[in-house]
Design an enzyme around this catalytic site. Structure first.
Site, PDB file in Angstrom:
ATOM      1  N   ARG A 124       0.820  -1.211   0.000  1.00 54.86           N
ATOM      2  CA  ARG A 124       0.000   0.000   0.000  1.00 54.86           C
ATOM      3  C   ARG A 124       0.856   1.264   0.000  1.00 54.86           C
ATOM      4  O   ARG A 124       0.474   2.265  -0.610  1.00 54.86           O
ATOM      5  CB  ARG A 124      -0.932   0.003   1.209  1.00 54.86           C
ATOM      6  CG  ARG A 124      -2.076  -0.963   0.995  1.00 54.86           C
ATOM      7  CD  ARG A 124      -2.995  -0.992   2.177  1.00 54.86           C
ATOM      8  NE  ARG A 124      -4.248  -1.643   1.805  1.00 54.86           N
ATOM      9  CZ  ARG A 124      -5.116  -2.110   2.678  1.00 54.86           C
ATOM     10  NH1 ARG A 124      -4.888  -1.992   3.973  1.00 54.86           N
ATOM     11  NH2 ARG A 124      -6.225  -2.683   2.269  1.00 54.86           N
TER      12      ARG A 124
ATOM     13  N   LYS B   7     -18.915 -15.904   1.747  1.00 53.70           N
ATOM     14  CA  LYS B   7     -20.356 -15.701   1.936  1.00 53.70           C
ATOM     15  C   LYS B   7     -21.071 -15.128   0.720  1.00 53.70           C
ATOM     16  O   LYS B   7     -20.587 -14.192   0.101  1.00 53.70           O
ATOM     17  CB  LYS B   7     -20.577 -14.754   3.101  1.00 53.70           C
ATOM     18  CG  LYS B   7     -20.112 -15.294   4.423  1.00 53.70           C
ATOM     19  CD  LYS B   7     -20.793 -14.541   5.549  1.00 53.70           C
ATOM     20  CE  LYS B   7     -19.805 -14.008   6.556  1.00 53.70           C
ATOM     21  NZ  LYS B   7     -20.165 -12.716   7.095  1.00 53.70           N
TER      22      LYS B   7
ATOM     23  N   GLY C 280      -9.767  -8.455  -1.079  1.00 53.85           N
ATOM     24  CA  GLY C 280      -8.509  -8.621  -0.347  1.00 53.85           C
ATOM     25  C   GLY C 280      -7.920 -10.013  -0.481  1.00 53.85           C
ATOM     26  O   GLY C 280      -6.745 -10.180  -0.820  1.00 53.85           O
TER      27      GLY C 280
ATOM     28  N   GLY D 296     -13.326  -3.612   0.520  1.00 53.89           N
ATOM     29  CA  GLY D 296     -14.679  -3.066   0.656  1.00 53.89           C
ATOM     30  C   GLY D 296     -15.003  -2.025  -0.402  1.00 53.89           C
ATOM     31  O   GLY D 296     -16.096  -2.023  -0.976  1.00 53.89           O
TER      32      GLY D 296
HETATM   33  P1  ADP Z   1     -12.288 -11.562  -0.985  1.00 59.55           P
HETATM   34  O1  ADP Z   1     -11.517 -11.005   0.196  1.00 59.55           O
HETATM   35  O2  ADP Z   1     -11.406 -11.847  -2.148  1.00 59.55           O
HETATM   36  O3  ADP Z   1     -13.483 -10.715  -1.315  1.00 59.55           O
HETATM   37  P2  ADP Z   1     -13.813 -13.330   0.706  1.00 59.55           P
HETATM   38  O4  ADP Z   1     -13.368 -12.544   1.897  1.00 59.55           O
HETATM   39  O5  ADP Z   1     -15.217 -13.233   0.304  1.00 59.55           O
HETATM   40  O6  ADP Z   1     -12.858 -12.993  -0.537  1.00 59.55           O
HETATM   41  O7  ADP Z   1     -13.543 -14.876   0.957  1.00 59.55           O
HETATM   42  C1  ADP Z   1     -12.263 -15.373   1.252  1.00 59.55           C
HETATM   43  C2  ADP Z   1     -12.338 -16.526   2.197  1.00 59.55           C
HETATM   44  O8  ADP Z   1     -13.249 -17.507   1.766  1.00 59.55           O
HETATM   45  C3  ADP Z   1     -10.994 -17.218   2.311  1.00 59.55           C
HETATM   46  O9  ADP Z   1     -10.474 -16.999   3.597  1.00 59.55           O
HETATM   47  C4  ADP Z   1     -11.317 -18.687   2.062  1.00 59.55           C
HETATM   48  O10 ADP Z   1     -10.665 -19.572   2.954  1.00 59.55           O
HETATM   49  C5  ADP Z   1     -12.810 -18.750   2.260  1.00 59.55           C
HETATM   50  N1  ADP Z   1     -13.400 -19.876   1.531  1.00 59.55           N
HETATM   51  C6  ADP Z   1     -13.342 -20.117   0.206  1.00 59.55           C
HETATM   52  N2  ADP Z   1     -13.949 -21.277  -0.100  1.00 59.55           N
HETATM   53  C7  ADP Z   1     -14.400 -21.782   1.057  1.00 59.55           C
HETATM   54  C8  ADP Z   1     -15.114 -22.984   1.413  1.00 59.55           C
HETATM   55  N3  ADP Z   1     -15.460 -23.867   0.489  1.00 59.55           N
HETATM   56  N4  ADP Z   1     -15.412 -23.170   2.719  1.00 59.55           N
HETATM   57  C9  ADP Z   1     -15.059 -22.270   3.654  1.00 59.55           C
HETATM   58  N5  ADP Z   1     -14.393 -21.140   3.388  1.00 59.55           N
HETATM   59  C10 ADP Z   1     -14.062 -20.896   2.105  1.00 59.55           C
HETATM   60 MG    MG Z   2     -11.932 -11.073   2.307  1.00 56.62          MG
END
Ligand code: ADP
Ligand code: MG
Length: 399
Positions: free
Chosen positions: A39, A201, A355, A378
């Protein structure tokens, strides 16, 4: 269009720049060590440009969550030292972001000089977007630049309020670049436009799915969110992570995709395990059969990877948000890294936001081969939802 750094006459002027220096720190022998300075490096184009043009550069940022109180472990002092190393130039430090001492330090700046102010969040007024605090910040300069994309979805004093009290408020280069890719390029993307969504989620990504449903040709769904869709369709999910209260919403999204004739691909197989830990035993599920009872889906399976790769290879634009599995554990990371490789090999535009997705791409060693990696979690999601960011709206409109 908002005013850009390039539109400003900054010679000999004090320029107050909001940056995102919210870097991960680790305590080592009583000192705070920066474990990832991405960053800070991302702001160097803006800082370098201002210095070359003879501006007096005042940087302000937040670090961690000090809850409105001066908190030594969240001091930006170590960051001032690190920035000085990166710039090969002195960086002065003001122990409070507003008040007489900060003003005196600004008055002492020479053209090209750099001053970093102490953590904005040592004042509760920062997050409250307090108007007199915004004025206190604005007293330091006539020109304000916002380069903190990662904080632009927050209406705080330093990201929004301050802009009302300066003569000119402009985007920094990082802000401009983020908007160019996440907003400009995706306004009318070259087709096919493939959106890959995963992560933990569905509920985090509903807004993004609904907004992109108007534009995307194909959705590829992985991660834990896929199991909420499967549960909604009546496919066995075993002990996989499911948001039980989001099944109706998942059905609604599936119906929307059908109505819009958007291709909405869910995994046809998974990697399943009985325990989430390094070295755990895994196996692939049977195509179309779902996850076995007592097992958890932790990654997309090999057949799904092939389907997804074929879509990515045809794409002219790919947007990726959310890992395909629990990529933090090697045994469950194959899907995520295979998708990263497919994106690296894709001829079209590849944009990665979120992230954890960005971390995964960096770990894959393929970051250089992507068109763009966003620095904001975010903030990037809110932009993709089609929302206006307060930190951008507050800036001066270009004449
Ligand atoms: P980003 O930060 O890229 O937006 P998210 O925060 O939505 O992504 O999700 C990332 C998390 O989702 C990771 O820590 C990963 O371990 C978890 N994850 C991915 N697939 C699964 C799964 N099948 N079961 C539980 N957790 C999962
Ligand atoms: Mg995340």
């Amino acid at each position: 269009m908002k005013l850009s750094l390039r539109d400003l006459d900054v010679r000999n002027r004090a320029v107050l720049v909001r940056v995102d220096f919210n870097v991960p720190l680790e305590e080592k022998d009583g000192a705070q060590i920066i474990t990832d300075d991405t960053r800070i490096r991302e702001t160097l184009p803006t800082v370098g440009f201002l210095r070359e043009r003879g501006a007096k550069v005042i940087l302000m940022a937040h670090l961690g969550r000090p809850k409105g109180q001066p908190t030594p472990k969240y001091s930006l002092a170590p960051i001032a030292r690190h920035l000085a190393d990166l710039l090969h130039a002195p960086v002065d430090f003001a122990p409070d972001c507003v008040g007489a001492e900060a003003e005196a330090k600004v008055a002492a700046l020479v053209p090209g000089g750099v001053l970093l102010l102490e953590n904005l969040r040592f004042h509760a007024e920062e997050e409250a977007n307090d108007d007199s605090f915004s004025k206190g910040l604005a007293r330091l300069a006539d020109i304000y630049v916002n380069d903190a994309f990662g904080a632009a979805h927050r209406a705080h004093a330093s990201t929004a309020g301050v802009a009302a009290h300066v003569k000119q408020a402009a985007m920094g280069f990082l802000m401009e670049k983020e908007l160019k890719y996440l907003q400009g390029e995706l306004a009318d993307p070259p087709r096919p436009f493939v959106v890959i969504l995963g992560g933990s989620k569905v509920s985090d990504k509903i807004g993004v799915i609904k907004s992109l449903m108007q534009k995307a040709d194909v959705f590829l769904i992985g991660g834990a969110m896929a199991y909420t869709f499967d549960a909604a369709r009546g496919i066995p999910v075993g002990k996989s992570r499911v948001e039980a209260d989001k099944l109706d919403l998942a059905k609604e999204i599936l119906a929307l995709a059908e109505a819009k004739k958007v291709k909405f691909l869910l995994p046809v197989d998974s990697i399943e395990t009985q325990e989430i830990k390094p070295g755990a035993a895994t196996r692939a599920t049977k195509e179309g059969a779902g996850v076995d009872e007592g097992w958890m889906g932790v990654d997309v399976g090999p057949i799904t990877i092939e389907h997804f790769k074929a879509e990515i290879a045809r794409a002219q634009t790919v947007l990726w948000n959310g890992p395909m599995g629990i990529f933090e554990i090697e045994e469950f990371s194959h899907g995520t890294f295979s998708i990263a490789r497919a994106l690296a090999e894709c001829e079209g535009i590849s944009i990665i936001g979120g992230g954890d997705s960005v971390t995964a791409v960096q770990q894959s060693g393929l970051a250089e081969r992507m068109t763009f990696l966003s620095t904001g979690g975010g903030a990037s999601l809110e932009l993709l939802e089609g929302k206006d960011l307060p930190g951008v709206s507050a800036l001066t409109e270009k004449a």
